[in-house]
Design a protein around this motif. Structure first.
Motif, mmCIF file in Angstrom:
data_model
loop_
_atom_site.group_PDB
_atom_site.id
_atom_site.type_symbol
_atom_site.label_atom_id
_atom_site.label_comp_id
_atom_site.label_asym_id
_atom_site.label_seq_id
_atom_site.Cartn_x
_atom_site.Cartn_y
_atom_site.Cartn_z
ATOM 1 N N ALA A 108 34.290 65.729 19.019
ATOM 2 C CA ALA A 108 32.844 66.079 18.161
ATOM 3 C C ALA A 108 32.299 67.381 18.488
ATOM 4 O O ALA A 108 32.465 67.443 19.518
ATOM 5 C CB ALA A 108 32.207 64.888 18.278
ATOM 6 N N CYS A 109 31.918 68.004 17.582
ATOM 7 C CA CYS A 109 30.678 68.824 18.014
ATOM 8 C C CYS A 109 29.743 68.675 18.772
ATOM 9 O O CYS A 109 29.112 67.489 18.595
ATOM 10 C CB CYS A 109 30.042 69.911 16.584
ATOM 11 N N ILE A 110 29.019 69.422 19.401
ATOM 12 C CA ILE A 110 27.772 69.017 20.997
ATOM 13 C C ILE A 110 26.576 68.629 20.427
ATOM 14 O O ILE A 110 26.267 67.139 20.303
ATOM 15 C CB ILE A 110 27.429 70.408 21.168
ATOM 16 N N GLY A 111 26.513 69.195 18.853
ATOM 17 C CA GLY A 111 24.805 68.901 18.558
ATOM 18 C C GLY A 111 24.994 67.965 17.170
ATOM 19 O O GLY A 111 24.966 68.006 16.199
ATOM 20 N N CYS A 112 26.834 67.237 16.993
ATOM 21 C CA CYS A 112 26.401 66.592 15.797
ATOM 22 C C CYS A 112 25.923 65.437 15.334
ATOM 23 O O CYS A 112 25.492 64.431 16.504
ATOM 24 C CB CYS A 112 28.116 65.922 15.765
ATOM 25 N N PRO A 113 25.086 65.638 14.360
ATOM 26 C CA PRO A 113 24.092 64.895 13.689
ATOM 27 C C PRO A 113 24.952 62.700 13.693
ATOM 28 O O PRO A 113 24.143 62.023 13.496
ATOM 29 C CB PRO A 113 23.012 64.994 12.070
ATOM 30 N N PHE A 114 26.069 63.124 13.769
ATOM 31 C CA PHE A 114 26.404 61.650 13.584
ATOM 32 C C PHE A 114 26.995 61.130 14.876
ATOM 33 O O PHE A 114 27.305 60.229 15.089
ATOM 34 C CB PHE A 114 27.919 61.920 12.701
ATOM 35 N N HIS A 115 26.622 61.828 15.564
ATOM 36 C CA HIS A 115 27.017 60.817 17.415
ATOM 37 C C HIS A 115 25.912 60.171 17.215
ATOM 38 O O HIS A 115 25.028 59.233 16.602
ATOM 39 C CB HIS A 115 26.307 61.454 18.503
ATOM 40 N N THR A 116 26.350 58.666 17.783
ATOM 41 C CA THR A 116 26.223 57.118 17.966
ATOM 42 C C THR A 116 24.826 57.558 19.423
ATOM 43 O O THR A 116 25.463 58.634 19.841
ATOM 44 C CB THR A 116 27.322 56.454 18.247
ATOM 45 N N ASN A 117 24.544 56.543 19.585
ATOM 46 C CA ASN A 117 22.850 56.533 20.458
ATOM 47 C C ASN A 117 23.979 56.495 21.628
ATOM 48 O O ASN A 117 23.719 57.749 23.613
ATOM 49 C CB ASN A 117 22.218 55.443 20.642
ATOM 50 N N ALA A 118 25.324 55.697 22.166
ATOM 51 C CA ALA A 118 26.199 55.981 23.419
ATOM 52 C C ALA A 118 26.769 57.128 23.673
ATOM 53 O O ALA A 118 26.522 56.954 24.898
ATOM 54 C CB ALA A 118 27.440 54.756 23.190
ATOM 55 N N MET A 119 26.855 57.898 22.912
ATOM 56 C CA MET A 119 27.625 59.338 22.942
ATOM 57 C C MET A 119 26.258 60.525 22.879
ATOM 58 O O MET A 119 26.740 60.763 24.059
ATOM 59 C CB MET A 119 28.076 59.886 21.211
ATOM 60 N N TRP A 120 25.309 59.848 22.532
ATOM 61 C CA TRP A 120 24.184 60.405 23.616
ATOM 62 C C TRP A 120 23.830 60.466 24.827
ATOM 63 O O TRP A 120 23.110 61.575 25.637
ATOM 64 C CB TRP A 120 22.834 60.804 22.449
ATOM 65 N N ARG A 121 23.913 59.011 25.046
ATOM 66 C CA ARG A 121 23.695 58.874 26.145
ATOM 67 C C ARG A 121 24.625 59.140 27.259
ATOM 68 O O ARG A 121 24.190 60.160 28.564
ATOM 69 C CB ARG A 121 23.330 57.294 26.791
ATOM 70 N N ARG A 124 24.176 62.992 28.011
ATOM 71 C CA ARG A 124 22.769 63.693 28.487
ATOM 72 C C ARG A 124 23.238 62.729 30.202
ATOM 73 O O ARG A 124 22.273 63.513 31.301
ATOM 74 C CB ARG A 124 21.857 62.515 28.313
ATOM 75 N N ASP A 125 23.249 62.383 30.551
ATOM 76 C CA ASP A 125 24.142 61.520 31.909
ATOM 77 C C ASP A 125 24.948 61.989 31.992
ATOM 78 O O ASP A 125 25.247 61.965 33.745
ATOM 79 C CB ASP A 125 24.170 60.074 31.635
ATOM 80 N N GLU A 126 25.693 61.939 31.637
ATOM 81 C CA GLU A 126 27.278 62.598 32.395
ATOM 82 C C GLU A 126 27.744 64.837 31.851
ATOM 83 O O GLU A 126 28.109 65.140 32.980
ATOM 84 C CB GLU A 126 28.925 61.891 31.862
ATOM 85 N N ARG A 127 26.784 65.388 31.140
ATOM 86 C CA ARG A 127 27.324 66.726 30.341
ATOM 87 C C ARG A 127 25.810 66.603 30.291
ATOM 88 O O ARG A 127 25.356 67.332 29.517
ATOM 89 C CB ARG A 127 28.362 66.790 29.294
ATOM 90 N N PRO A 128 25.118 67.103 31.551
ATOM 91 C CA PRO A 128 23.694 67.660 31.200
ATOM 92 C C PRO A 128 24.262 69.304 31.110
ATOM 93 O O PRO A 128 23.254 69.424 29.798
ATOM 94 C CB PRO A 128 23.062 67.727 32.841
ATOM 95 N N ARG A 129 24.510 69.953 30.927
ATOM 96 C CA ARG A 129 24.321 71.632 30.944
ATOM 97 C C ARG A 129 24.862 71.320 28.654
ATOM 98 O O ARG A 129 23.880 71.903 28.172
ATOM 99 C CB ARG A 129 26.020 72.205 30.705
ATOM 100 N N GLU A 130 25.616 70.302 28.147
ATOM 101 C CA GLU A 130 25.575 70.166 26.939
ATOM 102 C C GLU A 130 24.184 69.694 26.264
ATOM 103 O O GLU A 130 24.011 69.753 25.579
ATOM 104 C CB GLU A 130 26.963 69.407 26.022
ATOM 105 N N TRP A 131 23.936 68.072 26.338
ATOM 106 C CA TRP A 131 22.624 67.293 26.521
ATOM 107 C C TRP A 131 21.703 68.891 26.436
ATOM 108 O O TRP A 131 20.419 68.588 25.902
ATOM 109 C CB TRP A 131 22.526 66.351 28.108
ATOM 110 N N ALA A 132 21.396 70.118 27.501
ATOM 111 C CA ALA A 132 20.468 71.080 27.123
ATOM 112 C C ALA A 132 20.600 71.674 26.050
ATOM 113 O O ALA A 132 19.581 72.272 25.572
ATOM 114 C CB ALA A 132 20.312 71.774 28.419
ATOM 115 N N ASP A 133 21.991 71.848 25.556
ATOM 116 C CA ASP A 133 21.942 73.282 24.784
ATOM 117 C C ASP A 133 21.677 71.758 23.486
ATOM 118 O O ASP A 133 21.295 72.431 22.339
ATOM 119 C CB ASP A 133 23.463 73.059 24.324
#
Length: 224
Positions: A108-121, A124-133
């Motif tokens: 999945a793309c980093i900024g995909c609007p179809f991400h679930t809450n679990a995928m966003w979490r 955020r918690d495991e891939r901080p660089r992607e989260w910041a992006d």
């Protein structure tokens, strides 16, 4: 300057919400794949001769058999080996686990609007660089995508990556949905990983996990 039209969530000035129709799968996946297939077949330009084609294997399991699709072009034929073997997602997970691949990430793309809450979490918690992006990208799209802005057609409302229509770093991604709670009750190898909407969480050119979701009203844009 251009960019694919993404399925961004939009909050209109009157408080209603909408969603921009998706074209990113076509522009970022299907079009490049078709271009490469033509090149591999030796016909990068012009018509590909009849009878000349590539066989493409697509990983659709029994759980989502209704998503198996043809390529729509004569020079690329889709084949679905998991369906031929009658394998479910659980069968795939067991096969991988026996070979030491107990955890296999979804595409999945980093900024995909179809991400679930679990995928966003997880991001955020495991891939901080992607989260910041993703957070930075979310802030940059408030007036819509690059293409609309470049064409002088920004949104009247504001665009967001999360369906709550809140900035990503303020969105309620820590909310655990009923479906996610249900998943936590069973065996990890026996679960079919689906999101809040009941849609598979993976993403591929012919099976974007946004397909089949409820289509929200189109947002309003400023005419050029």
């Amino acid at each position: 300057m251009s960019g694919a039209v993404m399925p961004l969530y939009v909050r209109n000035p009157d408080g209603t919400t909408g969603m921009i129709r998706r074209q990113c799968t076509k522009e970022y996946k299907l079009t490049p794949i078709k271009k490469q297939v033509r090149a591999l077949l030796g016909h990068p330009a012009g018509r590909v001769p009849k009878g000349v084609f590539a066989e493409q294997w697509v990983g659709i399991s029994r759980d989502e058999f209704d998503r198996a699709k043809d390529s729509g072009i004569q020079y690329a034929i889709n084949r679905h080996p998991l369906l031929e073997m009658d394998w479910s997602r659980a069968d795939c997970l067991r096969f991988l686990a026996r070979r030491g691949w107990a955890s296999t990430p979804k595409s999945a793309c980093i900024g995909c609007p179809f991400h679930t809450n679990a995928m966003w979490r997880t991001m955020r918690d495991e891939r901080p660089r992607e989260w910041a992006d993703a957070v930075a990208f979310d802030r940059a799209i408030r007036q819509g995508g690059v293409r609309g802005i470049h064409l002088g057609r920004p949104l009247l409302g504001q665009a967001f990556l999360h369906r709550s229509c809140l900035p990503l770093d303020q969105a309620p991604i820590d909310k655990v949905t009923a479906h996610e709670w249900g998943q936590r009750q069973g065996s990890l190898l026996d679960l079919i990983d689906k999101d809040e909407e009941g849609e598979p969480s993976g993403c591929s050119p012919w099976t974007c996990h946004g397909d089949g979701r409820e289509i929200l009203p189109e947002p309003q844009v400023v005419a050029a």
